[in-house]
Design a protein around this motif. Structure first.
Motif, PDB file in Angstrom:
ATOM      1  N   LEU A   1       0.847  -1.187   0.000  1.00  0.00           N
ATOM      2  CA  LEU A   1       0.000   0.000   0.000  1.00  0.00           C
ATOM      3  C   LEU A   1       0.878   1.231   0.000  1.00  0.00           C
ATOM      4  O   LEU A   1       1.843   1.313   0.772  1.00  0.00           O
ATOM      5  CB  LEU A   1      -0.903   0.013   1.254  1.00  0.00           C
ATOM      6  CG  LEU A   1      -1.670   1.304   1.547  1.00  0.00           C
ATOM      7  CD1 LEU A   1      -2.769   1.519   0.518  1.00  0.00           C
ATOM      8  CD2 LEU A   1      -2.265   1.248   2.945  1.00  0.00           C
ATOM      9  N   ARG A   2       0.546   2.129  -0.878  1.00  0.00           N
ATOM     10  CA  ARG A   2       1.187   3.451  -0.857  1.00  0.00           C
ATOM     11  C   ARG A   2       0.060   4.436  -0.576  1.00  0.00           C
ATOM     12  O   ARG A   2      -0.943   4.500  -1.301  1.00  0.00           O
ATOM     13  CB  ARG A   2       1.836   3.771  -2.196  1.00  0.00           C
ATOM     14  CG  ARG A   2       2.411   5.170  -2.252  1.00  0.00           C
ATOM     15  CD  ARG A   2       2.878   5.513  -3.673  1.00  0.00           C
ATOM     16  NE  ARG A   2       3.049   6.942  -3.800  1.00  0.00           N
ATOM     17  CZ  ARG A   2       4.223   7.546  -3.819  1.00  0.00           C
ATOM     18  NH1 ARG A   2       5.330   6.829  -3.694  1.00  0.00           N
ATOM     19  NH2 ARG A   2       4.302   8.837  -3.949  1.00  0.00           N
ATOM     20  N   VAL A   3       0.220   5.231   0.500  1.00  0.00           N
ATOM     21  CA  VAL A   3      -0.818   6.185   0.887  1.00  0.00           C
ATOM     22  C   VAL A   3      -0.177   7.498   1.326  1.00  0.00           C
ATOM     23  O   VAL A   3       0.814   7.504   2.050  1.00  0.00           O
ATOM     24  CB  VAL A   3      -1.738   5.603   1.999  1.00  0.00           C
ATOM     25  CG1 VAL A   3      -0.987   5.326   3.265  1.00  0.00           C
ATOM     26  CG2 VAL A   3      -2.919   6.507   2.273  1.00  0.00           C
ATOM     27  N   GLY A   4      -0.752   8.588   0.834  1.00  0.00           N
ATOM     28  CA  GLY A   4      -0.348   9.920   1.253  1.00  0.00           C
ATOM     29  C   GLY A   4      -1.347  10.436   2.276  1.00  0.00           C
ATOM     30  O   GLY A   4      -2.558  10.277   2.109  1.00  0.00           O
ATOM     31  N   VAL A   5      -0.853  11.046   3.330  1.00  0.00           N
ATOM     32  CA  VAL A   5      -1.702  11.522   4.419  1.00  0.00           C
ATOM     33  C   VAL A   5      -1.449  13.011   4.640  1.00  0.00           C
ATOM     34  O   VAL A   5      -0.294  13.448   4.664  1.00  0.00           O
ATOM     35  CB  VAL A   5      -1.416  10.746   5.727  1.00  0.00           C
ATOM     36  CG1 VAL A   5      -2.214  11.306   6.887  1.00  0.00           C
ATOM     37  CG2 VAL A   5      -1.708   9.264   5.537  1.00  0.00           C
ATOM     38  N   VAL A   6      -2.544  13.764   4.791  1.00  0.00           N
ATOM     39  CA  VAL A   6      -2.459  15.194   5.106  1.00  0.00           C
ATOM     40  C   VAL A   6      -3.238  15.421   6.389  1.00  0.00           C
ATOM     41  O   VAL A   6      -4.393  15.006   6.511  1.00  0.00           O
ATOM     42  CB  VAL A   6      -3.047  16.057   3.965  1.00  0.00           C
ATOM     43  CG1 VAL A   6      -2.992  17.536   4.334  1.00  0.00           C
ATOM     44  CG2 VAL A   6      -2.316  15.800   2.664  1.00  0.00           C
ATOM     45  N   LEU A   7      -2.594  16.057   7.360  1.00  0.00           N
ATOM     46  CA  LEU A   7      -3.242  16.376   8.629  1.00  0.00           C
ATOM     47  C   LEU A   7      -3.751  17.816   8.598  1.00  0.00           C
ATOM     48  O   LEU A   7      -3.039  18.716   8.158  1.00  0.00           O
ATOM     49  CB  LEU A   7      -2.262  16.217   9.791  1.00  0.00           C
ATOM     50  CG  LEU A   7      -1.555  14.868   9.934  1.00  0.00           C
ATOM     51  CD1 LEU A   7      -0.572  14.927  11.100  1.00  0.00           C
ATOM     52  CD2 LEU A   7      -2.562  13.761  10.112  1.00  0.00           C
ATOM     53  N   GLU A   8      -4.970  18.027   9.069  1.00  0.00           N
ATOM     54  CA  GLU A   8      -5.508  19.381   9.221  1.00  0.00           C
ATOM     55  C   GLU A   8      -5.508  19.703  10.708  1.00  0.00           C
ATOM     56  O   GLU A   8      -6.024  18.930  11.518  1.00  0.00           O
ATOM     57  CB  GLU A   8      -6.927  19.497   8.675  1.00  0.00           C
ATOM     58  CG  GLU A   8      -7.496  20.895   8.814  1.00  0.00           C
ATOM     59  CD  GLU A   8      -8.906  21.036   8.270  1.00  0.00           C
ATOM     60  OE1 GLU A   8      -9.405  22.168   8.243  1.00  0.00           O
ATOM     61  OE2 GLU A   8      -9.519  20.020   7.884  1.00  0.00           O
ATOM     62  N   ALA A   9      -4.928  20.856  11.058  1.00  0.00           N
ATOM     63  CA  ALA A   9      -4.789  21.229  12.461  1.00  0.00           C
ATOM     64  C   ALA A   9      -5.602  22.478  12.775  1.00  0.00           C
ATOM     65  O   ALA A   9      -6.017  23.222  11.877  1.00  0.00           O
ATOM     66  CB  ALA A   9      -3.324  21.464  12.794  1.00  0.00           C
ATOM     67  N   THR A  10      -5.807  22.709  14.067  1.00  0.00           N
ATOM     68  CA  THR A  10      -6.581  23.864  14.515  1.00  0.00           C
ATOM     69  C   THR A  10      -5.868  25.174  14.248  1.00  0.00           C
ATOM     70  O   THR A  10      -6.503  26.183  13.988  1.00  0.00           O
ATOM     71  CB  THR A  10      -6.902  23.755  16.016  1.00  0.00           C
ATOM     72  OG1 THR A  10      -5.664  23.573  16.727  1.00  0.00           O
ATOM     73  CG2 THR A  10      -7.823  22.603  16.295  1.00  0.00           C
TER      74      THR A  10
ATOM     75  N   SER B   1      -8.619  16.856  11.383  1.00  0.00           N
ATOM     76  CA  SER B   1      -9.028  15.912  10.346  1.00  0.00           C
ATOM     77  C   SER B   1      -7.814  15.286   9.686  1.00  0.00           C
ATOM     78  O   SER B   1      -6.704  15.793   9.787  1.00  0.00           O
ATOM     79  CB  SER B   1      -9.845  16.627   9.261  1.00  0.00           C
ATOM     80  OG  SER B   1     -10.994  17.203   9.800  1.00  0.00           O
ATOM     81  N   VAL B   2      -8.096  14.200   8.976  1.00  0.00           N
ATOM     82  CA  VAL B   2      -7.079  13.516   8.183  1.00  0.00           C
ATOM     83  C   VAL B   2      -7.632  13.356   6.773  1.00  0.00           C
ATOM     84  O   VAL B   2      -8.799  13.012   6.592  1.00  0.00           O
ATOM     85  CB  VAL B   2      -6.753  12.127   8.775  1.00  0.00           C
ATOM     86  CG1 VAL B   2      -5.909  11.314   7.819  1.00  0.00           C
ATOM     87  CG2 VAL B   2      -6.049  12.268  10.107  1.00  0.00           C
ATOM     88  N   TYR B   3      -6.792  13.621   5.790  1.00  0.00           N
ATOM     89  CA  TYR B   3      -7.177  13.457   4.393  1.00  0.00           C
ATOM     90  C   TYR B   3      -6.181  12.534   3.719  1.00  0.00           C
ATOM     91  O   TYR B   3      -4.987  12.546   4.037  1.00  0.00           O
ATOM     92  CB  TYR B   3      -7.188  14.815   3.683  1.00  0.00           C
ATOM     93  CG  TYR B   3      -8.132  15.802   4.328  1.00  0.00           C
ATOM     94  CD1 TYR B   3      -9.497  15.708   4.100  1.00  0.00           C
ATOM     95  CD2 TYR B   3      -7.652  16.787   5.168  1.00  0.00           C
ATOM     96  CE1 TYR B   3     -10.377  16.606   4.692  1.00  0.00           C
ATOM     97  CE2 TYR B   3      -8.513  17.682   5.774  1.00  0.00           C
ATOM     98  CZ  TYR B   3      -9.873  17.592   5.531  1.00  0.00           C
ATOM     99  OH  TYR B   3     -10.734  18.468   6.135  1.00  0.00           O
ATOM    100  N   LEU B   4      -6.671  11.752   2.777  1.00  0.00           N
ATOM    101  CA  LEU B   4      -5.812  10.873   1.987  1.00  0.00           C
ATOM    102  C   LEU B   4      -5.493  11.598   0.688  1.00  0.00           C
ATOM    103  O   LEU B   4      -6.390  11.952  -0.080  1.00  0.00           O
ATOM    104  CB  LEU B   4      -6.510   9.546   1.705  1.00  0.00           C
ATOM    105  CG  LEU B   4      -6.934   8.740   2.941  1.00  0.00           C
ATOM    106  CD1 LEU B   4      -7.657   7.478   2.505  1.00  0.00           C
ATOM    107  CD2 LEU B   4      -5.742   8.415   3.810  1.00  0.00           C
ATOM    108  N   SER B   5      -4.223  11.825   0.424  1.00  0.00           N
ATOM    109  CA  SER B   5      -3.835  12.515  -0.808  1.00  0.00           C
ATOM    110  C   SER B   5      -3.367  11.561  -1.897  1.00  0.00           C
ATOM    111  O   SER B   5      -3.262  11.943  -3.052  1.00  0.00           O
ATOM    112  CB  SER B   5      -2.737  13.544  -0.499  1.00  0.00           C
ATOM    113  OG  SER B   5      -1.595  12.902  -0.007  1.00  0.00           O
TER     114      SER B   5
END
Length: 179
Positions: A98-107, A170-174
């Motif tokens: 699995l190759r996955v990109g993760v983006v974190l959204e912060a306050t 939140s977490v987003y998959l890029s």
């Protein structure tokens, strides 16, 4: 012989069979009715205003929600893109990865800076989580949503902020590839 009325006689000298007509509505009655209608209208308007006015507790809650919404509008969202993760997926054949990109959204930016200092711990937790998944776990949209929730939990664990969300919203998959 009866006396006939003289044509030159004045009208008050002529006896009348009917008493003079009285006015049925006097000025006092009209004023009283107008005041009564105004009073009833004012009471009805006051009752409607009181019935539709929110309680003081609701005002506090509305103000708190408005303040939170205003804070979100005034600050641009803060994101932290993590380097892509490449892991072997669990399974009998062991040939899938699995190759996955993760983006974190912060306050805010302070939460991003805290996440950067804790990045090795955050990446470690995410790698262990991803390594425990199978192709079947991730092959549908519900599995991907579940993965995003689990990544959010792992990203929040090492954060040292005192807020309940610990700064990560939140977490987003890029990027998402199973091979």
């Amino acid at each position: 012989m009866a006396k006939q009325p003289d044509a030159t006689a004045r009208p008050q000298d002529v006896p009348l069979d009917e008493p003079p007509k009285k006015k049925t509505t006097s000025k006092k009655k009209v004023i009283f009715l107008i005041l009564l209608v105004l009073l009833i209208s004012a009471a009805g308007g006051a009752g409607i205003m009181l019935a539709t006015q929110p309680s003081p507790d609701a005002d506090v809650e509305i103000d708190a929600n408005a303040a939170a919404a205003e804070a979100k509008r005034t600050h641009a969202p803060s994101f932290l893109a993590l380097e892509p993760f490449v892991v072997n997926l669990r399974g009998d054949d062991g040939d899938n990865y699995l190759r996955v990109g993760v983006v974190l959204e912060a306050t805010d930016e302070a939460a991003i800076e805290t996440a950067k200092t804790q990045l090795p711990r955050i990446r470690n937790g995410i790698i262990l989580l991803l390594s425990s998944k199978t192709v079947d776990d991730l092959s549908n949209i519900d599995g991907k949503r579940q993965l995003m929730e689990e990544i959010l939990v792992e990203a929040r664990k090492p954060m040292t902020l005192s807020e309940p969300a610990r700064g990560i919203e939140s977490v987003y998959l890029s990027d998402f590839v199973i091979q």
